[in-house]
Design an enzyme around this catalytic site. Sequence first.
Site, short mmCIF file in Angstrom:
data_model
loop_
_atom_site.label_atom_id
_atom_site.label_comp_id
_atom_site.label_asym_id
_atom_site.label_seq_id
_atom_site.Cartn_x
_atom_site.Cartn_y
_atom_site.Cartn_z
N LYS A 108 -0.07 11.40 5.46
CA LYS A 108 0.19 10.81 6.29
C LYS A 108 1.15 9.27 5.65
O LYS A 108 1.90 9.35 5.94
CB LYS A 108 -0.73 10.70 7.28
N LYS A 154 0.75 -1.32 -0.02
CA LYS A 154 -0.25 0.55 -0.29
C LYS A 154 0.47 1.41 -0.04
O LYS A 154 0.03 1.96 -1.08
CB LYS A 154 -0.82 0.25 0.62
#
Length: 292
Positions: free
Chosen positions: A239, A171
């Site tokens: 983030k 990811k």
Amino acid sequence: MSKVGFIGLGIMGGPMAANLVAAGHEVTGYNRSQAKIDQLVAKGGKAASTVAEAVRDAEVIFTMLPDSPDVEAVVLGEDGVLAHAREGALLVDCSTIRPDVSRRVAEAAAEKGVRALDAPVSGGEPKAIDGTLSIMVGGEESTFAAARDVLGAVGTTVVHVGPAGAGQTVKAANQLIVAGNIGLLAEALVFLEAHGVDTEAGLKVLGGGLAGSTVLDAKGDKMRNREFGPGFRIELHHKDMGIVQAAAREAGLTIPLGALVGQLVAAANAQGDGKLDHSGLFRQIANLNGRD
């Protein structure tokens, strides 16, 4: 069909939980805001007032939370998921977090007799709604096999990529590619506009060639029309780029293009655009060129 506890009913989690209901699973949802729980109930789900209530009887537990500290608190906390999950339950964390945290969650789950997978997703809100997410799954092969059918209710590309933490590593690579594509698409659009090109026609022909991408298809018109309502927020991609940078350093790697786009995303977030869709990175690129 399974009894499912679902924690985190936001932009991504809400549609995913609804798709599990539509597939015939008994879904009990918990979210910090009651409105999100009510939306799930309206679609046939059940409401939980606490994490414990959501997971106590669940055979499968999904979590979809914003960041690593949230997963640590909700899953590993004193009154969290593992404190109340039944032995043999499947824990499927679809959050995007640090790989080391996913490994720690898997180890803690195993000590409680809970089988854990890190299963972050890609595709954004539209694919969450229509149940066609891409899901990259880390964990034991046997645990993945046990969860395969329930994951099929929310995604169409569901791939086991390795042991615990591997899903999060893939990811991170996904977010690196997406951020780079968004940044280059924004630059290309500013370039076309500066030369007075019909941008609708320009993006159409680019999309039909080697420059075509899912990012172009999903984000091109948002940039053209300056419509940056959130699907996936810049603050979350900021983030995620931090996760990418940390994982790269851990492996002793340099990612120069990733570092540059990470700084652009960070600047957009710092300048107040964090709540915009990540296609709103266009504003940062446009401002650098004295355009809007």
